[in-house]
Design a protein around this motif. Structure first.
Motif, PDB file in Angstrom:
ATOM      1  N   LEU A   1      -7.906  -2.658  -0.038  1.00  0.00           N
ATOM      2  CA  LEU A   1      -8.206  -3.622   0.536  1.00  0.00           C
ATOM      3  C   LEU A   1      -7.700  -4.752   0.849  1.00  0.00           C
ATOM      4  O   LEU A   1      -7.195  -5.470   1.838  1.00  0.00           O
ATOM      5  CB  LEU A   1      -9.772  -4.377   0.323  1.00  0.00           C
TER       6      LEU A   1
ATOM      7  N   GLN B   1      -4.612  -3.833   1.081  1.00  0.00           N
ATOM      8  CA  GLN B   1      -3.619  -3.482   2.094  1.00  0.00           C
ATOM      9  C   GLN B   1      -3.712  -3.456   3.297  1.00  0.00           C
ATOM     10  O   GLN B   1      -2.995  -4.168   4.139  1.00  0.00           O
ATOM     11  CB  GLN B   1      -3.434  -1.814   1.716  1.00  0.00           C
ATOM     12  N   LYS B   2      -5.722  -3.370   3.637  1.00  0.00           N
ATOM     13  CA  LYS B   2      -5.413  -3.947   5.099  1.00  0.00           C
ATOM     14  C   LYS B   2      -5.855  -5.122   5.171  1.00  0.00           C
ATOM     15  O   LYS B   2      -5.219  -5.636   6.225  1.00  0.00           O
ATOM     16  CB  LYS B   2      -6.930  -2.935   5.254  1.00  0.00           C
ATOM     17  N   GLN B   3      -5.816  -6.021   4.311  1.00  0.00           N
ATOM     18  CA  GLN B   3      -5.917  -7.633   4.560  1.00  0.00           C
ATOM     19  C   GLN B   3      -4.175  -7.869   4.656  1.00  0.00           C
ATOM     20  O   GLN B   3      -4.236  -9.273   5.390  1.00  0.00           O
ATOM     21  CB  GLN B   3      -5.987  -8.156   3.213  1.00  0.00           C
TER      22      GLN B   3
ATOM     23  N   GLU C   1      -2.571  -1.118   8.114  1.00  0.00           N
ATOM     24  CA  GLU C   1      -3.333   0.218   8.385  1.00  0.00           C
ATOM     25  C   GLU C   1      -3.090   1.382   8.894  1.00  0.00           C
ATOM     26  O   GLU C   1      -2.947   2.358   8.412  1.00  0.00           O
ATOM     27  CB  GLU C   1      -4.637  -0.870   8.744  1.00  0.00           C
ATOM     28  N   GLU C   2      -1.572   1.141   9.124  1.00  0.00           N
ATOM     29  CA  GLU C   2      -1.313   2.029   9.505  1.00  0.00           C
ATOM     30  C   GLU C   2      -0.419   2.339   9.197  1.00  0.00           C
ATOM     31  O   GLU C   2       0.879   3.691   9.243  1.00  0.00           O
ATOM     32  CB  GLU C   2      -0.168   2.075  11.214  1.00  0.00           C
TER      33      GLU C   2
ATOM     34  N   LEU D   1      -0.599   2.727   5.178  1.00  0.00           N
ATOM     35  CA  LEU D   1      -1.692   3.023   4.143  1.00  0.00           C
ATOM     36  C   LEU D   1      -0.257   3.675   2.797  1.00  0.00           C
ATOM     37  O   LEU D   1      -0.347   4.377   3.477  1.00  0.00           O
ATOM     38  CB  LEU D   1      -2.153   3.186   3.489  1.00  0.00           C
TER      39      LEU D   1
ATOM     40  N   SER E   1     -15.739   4.232   5.169  1.00  0.00           N
ATOM     41  CA  SER E   1     -14.927   3.519   6.357  1.00  0.00           C
ATOM     42  C   SER E   1     -13.464   4.190   5.095  1.00  0.00           C
ATOM     43  O   SER E   1     -12.494   3.862   5.169  1.00  0.00           O
ATOM     44  CB  SER E   1     -14.643   2.055   5.799  1.00  0.00           C
TER      45      SER E   1
ATOM     46  N   ALA F   1     -10.109   6.227   5.847  1.00  0.00           N
ATOM     47  CA  ALA F   1      -8.585   6.228   5.686  1.00  0.00           C
ATOM     48  C   ALA F   1      -7.511   6.798   4.699  1.00  0.00           C
ATOM     49  O   ALA F   1      -6.274   7.210   4.911  1.00  0.00           O
ATOM     50  CB  ALA F   1      -9.039   4.939   4.694  1.00  0.00           C
TER      51      ALA F   1
END
Length: 285
Positions: A17, A19-21, A25-26, A28, A56, A60
């Motif tokens: 989470l 990392q996404k925040q 996302e591209e 990880l 989810s 990922a």
């Protein structure tokens, strides 16, 4: 990104989470839970079950997961014999969970050089002795401290070490493993429990142990030396229970006693002296 002392699926999900925040996302990073106590190893299949059941998360990771198995801290927590059995059964069950969810699982073996920290000088045979269906041509292992120089200190030695790794992995791929019978498993579980109880009694309950440890070994002095990459203790104000596995083993090594490699083993084996098959099964590999 390795999560030391991972205890629940939320430890992994929290890092994903974060990392996404922060817009990763591209790109990880792989998030690798490190299970390094007896309870954590025992509960590891359940944690993977939870992770792989999260849609989810599966999207990922692209159905690829790496898990680190802690040899040093599990041995310090439960004793060498009980830790070995927990590592074996945990890897077996985690591999079954991964197969169930169609995930390519790679184990990352966090070992030290000494026997008390999961090391094994018979590297070739050590790799072949891993549980069936847990390597599958994928194998990661740590090389720490003096073992880096010993195994990779020169071009010739490094080439020889890599030859051994490669040959063992290739042979493991085509080796028909001995599947432990249920009788062996039951007996090994009893041996493991007896060994763990004996180990923990001396280390955690016997009031004479800590004073003896600190008088017989240079544990306190080693903590002062600036020779490690991390503090000697996880909690600076904690006792022996917060001492990291490296200074724990290193302290006993200075006395040539190597207590961390054998305490509890005799009690475990003596609990099942009526049947020698368990000893042959353990020490064959």
């Amino acid at each position: 990104y390795v999560i030391s002392q991972a205890k629940s699926a939320s430890d992994v999900l929290s890092v994903m989470l974060l990392q996404k925040q922060f817009g990763m996302e591209e790109r990880l990073m792989r998030v690798v839970p490190l299970f390094e106590t007896l309870d954590d190893l025992t509960g590891s299949p359940k944690q993977l079950e939870t992770l792989f059941g999260t849609t989810s998360y599966m999207d990922a990771i692209n159905r690829k997961q790496e898990v680190m198995v802690g040899y040093s801290d599990s041995a310090k927590d439960a004793g060498r014999l009980a830790a070995c059995w927990a590592q074996y059964t945990a890897q077996e069950t985690m591999a079954e969970v991964a197969t169930k969810f169609g995930v390519e699982l790679t184990f990352f073996h966090g070992k030290g050089g000494t026997v008390g920290r999961g090391g094994n000088p018979a590297l070739y045979r050590a790799i072949l002795s891993h549980p069936p269906n847990t390597i599958n041509g994928r194998f990661r292992v740590t090389e720490q401290g003096e073992m880096i120089r010993q195994n990779f200190g020169s071009l010739e030695i490094a080439e020889r070490s890599l030859d051994i790794y490669t040959a063992a992995l290739l042979r493991e791929r085509f080796t028909k493993h001995v599947e432990p019978k249920q009788k062996w498993r039951d007996q090994m579980q009893r041996v493991s429990e007896a060994s763990c109880a004996n180990y923990r009694y001396f280390v955690r309950e016997d009031p004479r142990f800590v004073p003896y440890f600190r008088q017989a070994t240079p544990e306190l002095e080693l903590g002062i030396l600036n020779i490690g990459s991390r503090p000697a203790k996880r909690n600076p104000k904690g006792g022996v229970e917060s001492l990291r596995a490296i200074p724990w083993t290193f302290a006993w090594a200075q006395t040539r006693m190597h207590l961390s490699a054998w305490l509890g083993v005799g009690a475990g084996l003596n609990s099942e002296v009526s049947d020698l098959l368990i000893r042959l099964f353990m020490f064959r590999n």
